[in-house]
Design a protein around this motif. Structure first.
Motif, PDB file in Angstrom:
ATOM      1  N   GLU A   6       0.820  -1.219   0.000  1.00  0.00           N
ATOM      2  CA  GLU A   6       0.000   0.000   0.000  1.00  0.00           C
ATOM      3  C   GLU A   6       0.855   1.271   0.000  1.00  0.00           C
ATOM      4  OE1 GLU A   6      -3.323   0.538  -0.134  1.00  0.00           O
ATOM      5  OE2 GLU A   6      -3.467  -1.599  -0.578  1.00  0.00           O
ATOM      6  N   HIS A   7       2.040   1.197   0.593  1.00  0.00           N
ATOM      7  CA  HIS A   7       2.822   2.412   0.777  1.00  0.00           C
ATOM      8  C   HIS A   7       4.180   2.393   0.055  1.00  0.00           C
ATOM      9  CE1 HIS A   7      -0.111   2.719   4.030  1.00  0.00           C
ATOM     10  NE2 HIS A   7       0.154   4.007   4.098  1.00  0.00           N
ATOM     11  N   LEU A   8       4.879   1.234   0.069  1.00  0.00           N
ATOM     12  CA  LEU A   8       6.255   1.219  -0.439  1.00  0.00           C
ATOM     13  C   LEU A   8       6.395   1.465  -1.942  1.00  0.00           C
ATOM     14  CD1 LEU A   8       8.381  -1.428   1.518  1.00  0.00           C
ATOM     15  CD2 LEU A   8       8.510   1.063   1.554  1.00  0.00           C
ATOM     16  N   PHE A  31      11.583   5.597   8.360  1.00  0.00           N
ATOM     17  CA  PHE A  31      10.564   4.546   8.376  1.00  0.00           C
ATOM     18  C   PHE A  31       9.551   4.757   9.492  1.00  0.00           C
ATOM     19  CE2 PHE A  31      13.880   2.860   5.808  1.00  0.00           C
ATOM     20  CZ  PHE A  31      13.230   2.068   4.877  1.00  0.00           C
ATOM     21  N   ASP A  32       8.281   4.606   9.124  1.00  0.00           N
ATOM     22  CA  ASP A  32       7.173   4.770  10.054  1.00  0.00           C
ATOM     23  C   ASP A  32       7.134   3.613  11.061  1.00  0.00           C
ATOM     24  OD1 ASP A  32       5.226   6.640  10.591  1.00  0.00           O
ATOM     25  OD2 ASP A  32       3.680   5.681   9.370  1.00  0.00           O
ATOM     26  N   THR A  33       7.886   2.558  10.768  1.00  0.00           N
ATOM     27  CA  THR A  33       7.924   1.365  11.625  1.00  0.00           C
ATOM     28  C   THR A  33       9.016   1.455  12.691  1.00  0.00           C
ATOM     29  OG1 THR A  33       9.329   0.400   9.928  1.00  0.00           O
ATOM     30  CG2 THR A  33       7.028  -0.251   9.895  1.00  0.00           C
ATOM     31  N   GLY A  59       4.008  -2.528  13.132  1.00  0.00           N
ATOM     32  CA  GLY A  59       3.421  -1.289  13.621  1.00  0.00           C
ATOM     33  C   GLY A  59       3.782  -0.110  12.718  1.00  0.00           C
ATOM     34  N   PHE A  60       2.933   0.915  12.732  1.00  0.00           N
ATOM     35  CA  PHE A  60       3.136   2.098  11.864  1.00  0.00           C
ATOM     36  C   PHE A  60       2.823   3.367  12.660  1.00  0.00           C
ATOM     37  CE2 PHE A  60       2.399  -1.603   9.357  1.00  0.00           C
ATOM     38  CZ  PHE A  60       3.287  -1.493   8.308  1.00  0.00           C
ATOM     39  N   HIS A  61       2.742   4.483  11.955  1.00  0.00           N
ATOM     40  CA  HIS A  61       2.495   5.801  12.576  1.00  0.00           C
ATOM     41  C   HIS A  61       3.578   6.161  13.590  1.00  0.00           C
ATOM     42  CE1 HIS A  61      -2.050   5.451  11.485  1.00  0.00           C
ATOM     43  NE2 HIS A  61      -1.393   6.137  10.568  1.00  0.00           N
ATOM     44  N   GLY A  62       4.765   5.563  13.443  1.00  0.00           N
ATOM     45  CA  GLY A  62       5.857   5.816  14.390  1.00  0.00           C
ATOM     46  C   GLY A  62       6.384   7.242  14.342  1.00  0.00           C
ATOM     47  N   ASN A  92      -7.315   9.134   8.612  1.00  0.00           N
ATOM     48  CA  ASN A  92      -7.889   8.158   7.669  1.00  0.00           C
ATOM     49  C   ASN A  92      -7.376   6.771   8.011  1.00  0.00           C
ATOM     50  OD1 ASN A  92      -9.590   9.709   5.942  1.00  0.00           O
ATOM     51  ND2 ASN A  92      -7.747  10.691   5.154  1.00  0.00           N
ATOM     52  N   GLY A  93      -6.051   6.677   8.175  1.00  0.00           N
ATOM     53  CA  GLY A  93      -5.461   5.485   8.781  1.00  0.00           C
ATOM     54  C   GLY A  93      -5.435   5.748  10.279  1.00  0.00           C
ATOM     55  N   ALA A  94      -5.708   4.736  11.083  1.00  0.00           N
ATOM     56  CA  ALA A  94      -5.774   4.985  12.528  1.00  0.00           C
ATOM     57  C   ALA A  94      -5.133   3.830  13.287  1.00  0.00           C
ATOM     58  CB  ALA A  94      -7.223   5.158  12.961  1.00  0.00           C
ATOM     59  N   THR A 108      -1.509  -1.227  17.530  1.00  0.00           N
ATOM     60  CA  THR A 108      -2.616  -1.983  16.917  1.00  0.00           C
ATOM     61  C   THR A 108      -2.329  -2.413  15.488  1.00  0.00           C
ATOM     62  OG1 THR A 108      -3.694   0.095  16.316  1.00  0.00           O
ATOM     63  CG2 THR A 108      -4.390  -0.953  18.384  1.00  0.00           C
ATOM     64  N   MET A 109      -1.623  -1.568  14.712  1.00  0.00           N
ATOM     65  CA  MET A 109      -1.290  -2.009  13.359  1.00  0.00           C
ATOM     66  C   MET A 109      -0.254  -3.115  13.475  1.00  0.00           C
ATOM     67  SD  MET A 109      -1.284   1.413  11.002  1.00  0.00           S
ATOM     68  CE  MET A 109      -2.821   2.149  10.440  1.00  0.00           C
ATOM     69  N   SER A 110      -0.110  -3.909  12.451  1.00  0.00           N
ATOM     70  CA  SER A 110       0.655  -5.142  12.628  1.00  0.00           C
ATOM     71  C   SER A 110       1.656  -5.338  11.500  1.00  0.00           C
ATOM     72  CB  SER A 110      -0.360  -6.285  12.729  1.00  0.00           C
ATOM     73  OG  SER A 110       0.243  -7.528  12.868  1.00  0.00           O
ATOM     74  N   THR A 112       0.853  -5.275   8.437  1.00  0.00           N
ATOM     75  CA  THR A 112       0.449  -4.218   7.494  1.00  0.00           C
ATOM     76  C   THR A 112      -0.439  -3.203   8.226  1.00  0.00           C
ATOM     77  OG1 THR A 112      -1.706  -5.033   6.737  1.00  0.00           O
ATOM     78  CG2 THR A 112       0.251  -6.017   5.695  1.00  0.00           C
ATOM     79  N   PRO A 113      -0.629  -2.022   7.632  1.00  0.00           N
ATOM     80  CA  PRO A 113      -1.498  -1.015   8.251  1.00  0.00           C
ATOM     81  C   PRO A 113      -2.979  -1.367   8.167  1.00  0.00           C
ATOM     82  CG  PRO A 113       0.049  -0.026   6.687  1.00  0.00           C
ATOM     83  CD  PRO A 113       0.080  -1.492   6.463  1.00  0.00           C
ATOM     84  N   ALA A 114      -3.332  -2.523   7.594  1.00  0.00           N
ATOM     85  CA  ALA A 114      -4.754  -2.901   7.535  1.00  0.00           C
ATOM     86  C   ALA A 114      -5.230  -3.454   8.875  1.00  0.00           C
ATOM     87  CB  ALA A 114      -4.980  -3.935   6.430  1.00  0.00           C
ATOM     88  N   THR A 121     -11.340   3.380   5.496  1.00  0.00           N
ATOM     89  CA  THR A 121     -11.690   2.363   4.485  1.00  0.00           C
ATOM     90  C   THR A 121     -11.039   1.010   4.757  1.00  0.00           C
ATOM     91  OG1 THR A 121      -9.840   2.943   3.019  1.00  0.00           O
ATOM     92  CG2 THR A 121     -11.924   4.130   2.681  1.00  0.00           C
ATOM     93  N   ARG A 122     -10.328   0.856   5.885  1.00  0.00           N
ATOM     94  CA  ARG A 122      -9.692  -0.426   6.207  1.00  0.00           C
ATOM     95  C   ARG A 122     -10.474  -1.147   7.301  1.00  0.00           C
ATOM     96  NH1 ARG A 122      -4.067   2.400   7.064  1.00  0.00           N
ATOM     97  NH2 ARG A 122      -3.535   2.916   4.921  1.00  0.00           N
ATOM     98  N   THR A 123     -10.427  -2.465   7.234  1.00  0.00           N
ATOM     99  CA  THR A 123     -11.178  -3.264   8.205  1.00  0.00           C
ATOM    100  C   THR A 123     -10.633  -3.167   9.616  1.00  0.00           C
ATOM    101  OG1 THR A 123      -9.717  -5.101   7.677  1.00  0.00           O
ATOM    102  CG2 THR A 123     -11.884  -5.094   6.605  1.00  0.00           C
TER     103      THR A 123
HETATM  104  C1  LIG Z   1       0.714   3.855   8.294  1.00  0.00           C
HETATM  105  C2  LIG Z   1      -0.426   4.248   7.458  1.00  0.00           C
HETATM  106  O1  LIG Z   1      -1.016   3.478   6.773  1.00  0.00           O
HETATM  107  O2  LIG Z   1      -0.749   5.484   7.515  1.00  0.00           O
HETATM  108  P1  LIG Z   1      -1.953   6.260   6.872  1.00  0.00           P
HETATM  109  O3  LIG Z   1      -3.033   5.342   6.489  1.00  0.00           O
HETATM  110  O4  LIG Z   1      -2.303   7.134   7.999  1.00  0.00           O
HETATM  111  O5  LIG Z   1      -1.331   6.921   5.692  1.00  0.00           O
END
Ligand SMILES: CC(=O)OP(=O)(O)O
Ligand SMILES: Nc1ncnc2c1ncn2[C@@H]1O[C@H](COP(=O)(O)OP(=O)(O)O)[C@@H](O)[C@H]1O
Ligand SMILES: [Mg+2]
Length: 281
Positions: A6-8, A31-33, A59-62, A92-94, A108-110, A112-114, A121-123
Motif C-alpha cells: 500500500e505504501h512502499l 521509516f514509520d515502523t 506497527g506504523f504511525h511511528g 484516515n489510517g488509525a 494496533t497495526m501489525s 500491514t497497516p490494515a 476504508t480499512r477493516t
Molecule cells: C501507516 C499508514 O497506513 O498510515 P496512513 O493510512 O495514515 O497513511
C-alpha cells in the motif's frame, strides 16, 4: 515491496525518479515502523509457522508517535514523556500505541497497516477464516481481498456512504448506518485502550492526534465515556473547545490533544543525520 504494497511502491518510485534525475543528491529514508522496533517479542509475534521469517508485527504511525513524545516532553517535561502512555493516532489510517519509558510496548497495526481498529476504508482486525469463506462464496482471490480490506471497508463500508467522520457525525441522527460506523469506531478504540491499560499496568496519559483525534470532540468524548474506572475523567467543556489538556484537574489520567507533525520529525531526523555524516557529494 511485498511487505507494504500500500505504501512502499510509491515511495520507491519516488526514490528512483529522484535518483534518475538528480543522481548526485543523497537520499535518506525515515521509516514509520522504526519507532516500534524495540517492541517486546511477545507483542511482535504472530502465531504463524516459524518458517515465515520476518512475518511479524511491525506497527506504523511511528513518526507521529515520536512527535507526540517530543511535544509531551516540551510541554510537561521528560517524566511526562517517559510515563505510561496510550497514544491514539486517528486519521484516515488509525492506530493506537502503548508506550512506556519512551519505547513502544504494543501497537494496533501489525504486519500491514490494515490491522488493528477499523479505519476510514480499512477493516482493522478481522477473522482470518473470512479468506476461505469469501474465496468459496464469492470466488474472491487474494488481490481482490486485499483491495477490499484496504479500500472498501471500515467506516465507508459500515455507513455505506462515507469514510469521513465529519459526514458520519452530520448524518448519524437520521442514518442508523452512519451511527453504526461511529459506534463501532469508538467501541473498538475504547476496547483497545482497556487492553493497553492492562499491558501497561495503568495509564498516566492518553493523547489524541490525527484529523479525527484533533478535530472531533464528540468522538473523543464517546471513546472516553465508560473509561472512568481507569481514571480517565474528561472535562466536557475543555474537550468541546479543543484545548490541549481536556481532562479535569482531578483526573488520574491526563488526556491531551496534540496536532501531530510527521514532516517535522522527518526534517529533524534528516538534519541530525546531515550534521553527523559526511555524505558523498
Ligand atoms: C501507516 C499508514 O497506513 O498510515 P496512513 O493510512 O495514515 O497513511
Ligand atoms: N472537524 C472534524 N470532525 C471530525 N472528523 C474530522 C474533522 N476534520 C477531519 N476529520 C477526519 O480526519 C480525517 C483525516 O485525517 P488526517 O489525519 O488528516 O488524514 P491522513 O490519515 O490521510 O493523514 C478525515 O477523513 C475525517 O474523517
Ligand atoms: Mg496524516
Amino acid at each position: 515491496m511485498d511487505y507494504a504494497p500500500e505504501h512502499l511502491p510509491a515511495a520507491i518510485e519516488m526514490l528512483q525518479f529522484c535518483r534518475e534525475r538528480h543522481s548526485h543528491i543523497p537520499q535518506l529514508a525515515c521509516f514509520d515502523t522504526a519507532f516500534h522496533r524495540d517492541m517486546p517479542a511477545v507483542a511482535r509475534m504472530l502465531p504463524l509457522p516459524r518458517r515465515f521469517e520476518g512475518v511479524e508485527r511491525y506497527g506504523f504511525h511511528g513518526l507521529s508517535y515520536s512527535f507526540l513524545l517530543q511535544e509531551l516532553e516540551r510541554s510537561f517535561g521528560p517524566e511526562a514523556a517517559s510515563g505510561r502512555l496510550v497514544l491514539a493516532h486517528l486519521g484516515n489510517g488509525a492506530s493506537l500505541a502503548a508506550v512506556q519509558g519512551r519505547s513502544s510496548v504494543d501497537t494496533t497495526m501489525s504486519f500491514t497497516p490494515a490491522a488493528g481498529i477499523p479505519m476510514g476504508t480499512r477493516t482493522g482486525d478481522i477473522d482470518p477464516g473470512l479468506v476461505r469463506f469469501l474465496a468459496q462464496t464469492e470466488g474472491m482471490d487474494a488481490k481482490r481481498f486485499d483491495y477490499m480490506v484496504n479500500h472498501e471497508s471500515g467506516l465507508l463500508a459500515v455507513s455505506g456512504t462515507s469514510s469521513d467522520v465529519r459526514d458520519l457525525l452530520a448524518t448519524e441522527a437520521v442514518d442508523h448506518r452512519a451511527a453504526d460506523a461511529v459506534n463501532l469506531f469508538c467501541y473498538r478504540i475504547r476496547q483497545t485502550i482497556g487492553g493497553f491499560a492492562a499491558v501497561l499496568g495503568g495509564i498516566d496519559r492518553l493523547v489524541f492526534t490525527g484529523g479525527i483525534g484533533e478535530n472531533a470532540p464528540v468522538i473523543r468524548g464517546r471513546i472516553c465515556a465508560g473509561l472512568e474506572f481507569l481514571g480517565i475523567d474528561l472535562d466536557q467543556g475543555r474537550n468541546a473547545q479543543g484545548k490541549a489538556m481536556i481532562s479535569k484537574p482531578s483526573s488520574a489520567v491526563s488526556v491531551h490533544v496534540i496536532a501531530t507533525d510527521e514532516e517535522a520529525v522527518i526534517a529533524e531526523a534528516i538534519n541530525a543525520h546531515l550534521q553527523q555524516e559526511d555524505l558523498p557529494s
